[in-house]
Design a protein around this motif. Sequence first.
Motif, PDB file in Angstrom:
ATOM      1  N   ALA A  20       0.834  -1.204   0.000  1.00  0.00           N
ATOM      2  CA  ALA A  20       0.000   0.000   0.000  1.00  0.00           C
ATOM      3  C   ALA A  20       0.867   1.251   0.000  1.00  0.00           C
ATOM      4  CB  ALA A  20      -0.925  -0.010   1.217  1.00  0.00           C
ATOM      5  N   ARG A  21       1.931   1.230   0.778  1.00  0.00           N
ATOM      6  CA  ARG A  21       2.836   2.385   0.790  1.00  0.00           C
ATOM      7  C   ARG A  21       3.418   2.633  -0.601  1.00  0.00           C
ATOM      8  NH1 ARG A  21       7.677   3.220  -0.275  1.00  0.00           N
ATOM      9  NH2 ARG A  21       8.804   5.022   0.572  1.00  0.00           N
ATOM     10  N   GLU A  22       3.844   1.536  -1.270  1.00  0.00           N
ATOM     11  CA  GLU A  22       4.423   1.694  -2.603  1.00  0.00           C
ATOM     12  C   GLU A  22       3.392   2.244  -3.589  1.00  0.00           C
ATOM     13  OE1 GLU A  22       7.624   1.299  -3.537  1.00  0.00           O
ATOM     14  OE2 GLU A  22       7.989   1.042  -1.387  1.00  0.00           O
ATOM     15  N   LEU A  23       2.171   1.754  -3.503  1.00  0.00           N
ATOM     16  CA  LEU A  23       1.117   2.235  -4.406  1.00  0.00           C
ATOM     17  C   LEU A  23       0.845   3.722  -4.181  1.00  0.00           C
ATOM     18  CD1 LEU A  23      -2.190   0.385  -5.248  1.00  0.00           C
ATOM     19  CD2 LEU A  23      -2.208   2.818  -4.704  1.00  0.00           C
ATOM     20  N   ILE A  24       0.754   4.110  -2.919  1.00  0.00           N
ATOM     21  CA  ILE A  24       0.463   5.513  -2.591  1.00  0.00           C
ATOM     22  C   ILE A  24       1.577   6.429  -3.091  1.00  0.00           C
ATOM     23  CG2 ILE A  24       0.246   7.138  -0.659  1.00  0.00           C
ATOM     24  CD1 ILE A  24      -1.150   4.807   0.870  1.00  0.00           C
ATOM     25  N   MET A  25       2.812   6.014  -2.881  1.00  0.00           N
ATOM     26  CA  MET A  25       3.931   6.842  -3.332  1.00  0.00           C
ATOM     27  C   MET A  25       3.974   6.917  -4.859  1.00  0.00           C
ATOM     28  SD  MET A  25       5.136   8.051  -0.613  1.00  0.00           S
ATOM     29  CE  MET A  25       6.425   8.967  -1.463  1.00  0.00           C
ATOM     30  N   ALA A  26       3.639   5.801  -5.523  1.00  0.00           N
ATOM     31  CA  ALA A  26       3.610   5.822  -6.989  1.00  0.00           C
ATOM     32  C   ALA A  26       2.544   6.795  -7.489  1.00  0.00           C
ATOM     33  CB  ALA A  26       3.341   4.415  -7.523  1.00  0.00           C
ATOM     34  N   ALA A  27       1.388   6.797  -6.830  1.00  0.00           N
ATOM     35  CA  ALA A  27       0.325   7.726  -7.234  1.00  0.00           C
ATOM     36  C   ALA A  27       0.747   9.171  -6.984  1.00  0.00           C
ATOM     37  CB  ALA A  27      -0.962   7.407  -6.484  1.00  0.00           C
ATOM     38  N   MET A  28       1.455   9.402  -5.899  1.00  0.00           N
ATOM     39  CA  MET A  28       1.922  10.763  -5.599  1.00  0.00           C
ATOM     40  C   MET A  28       2.952  11.231  -6.630  1.00  0.00           C
ATOM     41  SD  MET A  28       2.543  11.029  -1.514  1.00  0.00           S
ATOM     42  CE  MET A  28       1.219  10.938  -0.322  1.00  0.00           C
ATOM     43  N   GLU A  29       3.857  10.331  -6.983  1.00  0.00           N
ATOM     44  CA  GLU A  29       4.990  10.705  -7.839  1.00  0.00           C
ATOM     45  C   GLU A  29       4.712  10.472  -9.322  1.00  0.00           C
ATOM     46  OE1 GLU A  29       8.099   8.363  -6.147  1.00  0.00           O
ATOM     47  OE2 GLU A  29       8.098   9.451  -4.238  1.00  0.00           O
ATOM     48  N   ASP A  30       3.479  10.086  -9.632  1.00  0.00           N
ATOM     49  CA  ASP A  30       3.058   9.887 -11.025  1.00  0.00           C
ATOM     50  C   ASP A  30       3.977   8.893 -11.742  1.00  0.00           C
ATOM     51  OD1 ASP A  30       1.642  10.071 -13.335  1.00  0.00           O
ATOM     52  OD2 ASP A  30       2.370  12.055 -13.914  1.00  0.00           O
ATOM     53  N   ARG A  31       4.113   7.718 -11.131  1.00  0.00           N
ATOM     54  CA  ARG A  31       4.904   6.651 -11.766  1.00  0.00           C
ATOM     55  C   ARG A  31       4.084   5.361 -11.730  1.00  0.00           C
ATOM     56  NH1 ARG A  31       7.020   3.848  -7.367  1.00  0.00           N
ATOM     57  NH2 ARG A  31       7.348   5.073  -5.473  1.00  0.00           N
TER      58      ARG A  31
END
Length: 721
Positions: A132-143
């Motif tokens: 979940a942390r990885e998904l959230i950070m990916a959504a934040m960083e547009d990756r």
Amino acid sequence: MKTKDIKFLDIRHLRGPNMWTYRPVLEAIVDIGDLEDCPSNTIPGYYERLKDMLPSLYEHRCSYEEPGGFLRRVQEGTWPAHILEHVTLELQNLAGLPGGFGKARGTSERGVYKVVVRAWQEQVTHAALHEARELIMAAMEDRPFDVKASVEKLADMVDSLCLGPSTASIVDAADDRNIPCIRLLETGNLVQLAYGAAMRRIWTAETDQTSAIAEGISRDKDLTKTLLQNCGVPVPEGREVDSPEDAWEAAEDIGLPVCVKPVDGNHGRGVFIDLNTREEIEMAYKIAVDEGSGVLVERSIPGSEHRLLIIGGKMVAANRGDVVKVTGDGKHTIRELIDIQINSDPRRGPSESHPLSNIRIDSAARIELSRQKLDAESIPAEGREVLIQRNANHEFDVTDEVHPETAALASLAARIVGLDIAGIDLVVEDISKPLAEQGGAIVEVNAGPGLLMHLKPGVGKPRPVGKAIVEHLFPNNGTGRIPLVGITGSYGKTTVAQIIARLLTLSGKHTGLVCSKGVFFDRRQSETGDCARWEHMNRLLMNRAIEAAVFENGSDTIVGEGLAYDRCQIGVVTNLDVARHTGRHYIETPEQVFNALRTQVDLVLDDGAAILNAKEPMLVDMAPLCDGEVIFFAYDPALPVITEHLEQGKRAVIVRYGQIMLASREGEVSLAKLKDIPLTEGGKNVEQTENVLAAVGATWALGVSPDVMRTGIETFFVDQE
């Protein structure tokens, strides 16, 4: 954005009821750093990317209590810790663990939050948090983030680490009956239902009442058939053979067609039916002999195979098997047609969650194909039906169609073998008619039968077989509970626990005690040191000799580990000094201390009692939270709380005229004089007197006689010395 991050400072597994919820959770201490200044509505495109990555978040209601509520919060602006909670739960949901509890709460430290999520299985939830942390950070960083791969990874963990669906159905049924459960193997299906002397154990569809002798008999098909035949149960004619030639001779004696199968095989491996030629029979023998310790040749019974599930002498479910066929298209091989037309069914698969198995070209299928002058690589003409298996999955629920005489025969077969839970396989053309009318017969009796076919039949109504097993193990609405007392508070807990254990032992119950002085069984100490921890308590609950249990629970145990039991008969809160509980685990306010200690009161069963110190206002405030009775105790009988409580016809333990009094609707009864109780120093030691009052209140609620209570408290300190 790349300088901003979500970091896990700590992740704790609260393995039992805790200050958040009754269920096990993971509590993550999360530092969002500079993201504290970046709520979700300030990050361009974040809402849209998160919604696209995980569209099923729409079902999360959040504080708006309606679908789309959480996504609305994201759109309006919320913080990463809150989003982490919901994304973790949704990833678990997609992996096969639906629902769940979640919370995200700030601490006094800027940017540091507690994120709490339901943990069905610690490793799965731990992995889900990180995904979940990885998904959230990916959504934040547009990756990019591969959600499908993440869910598949978690689903694989669920399949390998969580209870299988058959065992889970029993555990869920026990939970519905308020019967506690303890998983005994970290990755297996061995589960304890209930506590101590009341416990029962299950291993999928086997119980601790399943006889090892009966299970051994069921594996020996020839012996099983002999026992059934001797008792008048119809079985197919046949005998054990020792060579391919002997198999053919037996078939000639019995009459074709015949069935060839291992003497002690299982799951249908090496079973061949409706064999008509010497070549087929000798080939079947060579395969069957490798699946068991011997081979049987039996008369083939006309009709379809049925599985009847017998639990505690009653038939509770029945399924019918069916033939498996493919239809040629003139293009694909039979192997390809099986994948296209059969194995593509979403109900089929390799895991325990699939009600139907994948069909493969095994030895039995090869014989069927050879009869049709085909093999796995043949391409049948368009429209040609090709038989693959004569009796495949028991796909069709026929519980309501079974003739009563047939159900009675199946029940008799289980009793003859000696199994409390059995899968009875019989072959018959019409299950709604008696076996005798149509030459049907019972062909196998199976221990540890699969339950999934009844929980998720391919066609028909699911049957509550887990509930039937629980009712078999705990008849007459039994709860499987033993008297269990939990004690918390700021001080005096150990003494109160020791006195209660002493009184319960004197009352005749084998009593286990876990406290900060060790682990005790009646008067014998088995472990020394501070043992007031989840691990020691859990072990005690697995002891069959224990008829009553007493546990001391410090606030650190409640906050940092969770309690070892789901509910209790008695919950005692001795007193409350807020300063003793703050400064650890981010517990910093009186409200947080209250929420931690109230856990003990929350767990009291509706036929139990909370024992509370009437002089403590915060403990008085806990009284309405108790599902059961509340018994106040007080050194000062003039407290308004005591007066009001007694006027309402409720019970209290008080001191009056230098005596401990049991006060109730019927009046006040003297239990003992303080001068006769060494621990109280004649009543001069108020704290120890309150400890005695608390212990008396707990054992009074458990029905311990006044004579036993009096003897116990008057000799307690002397005995300890």
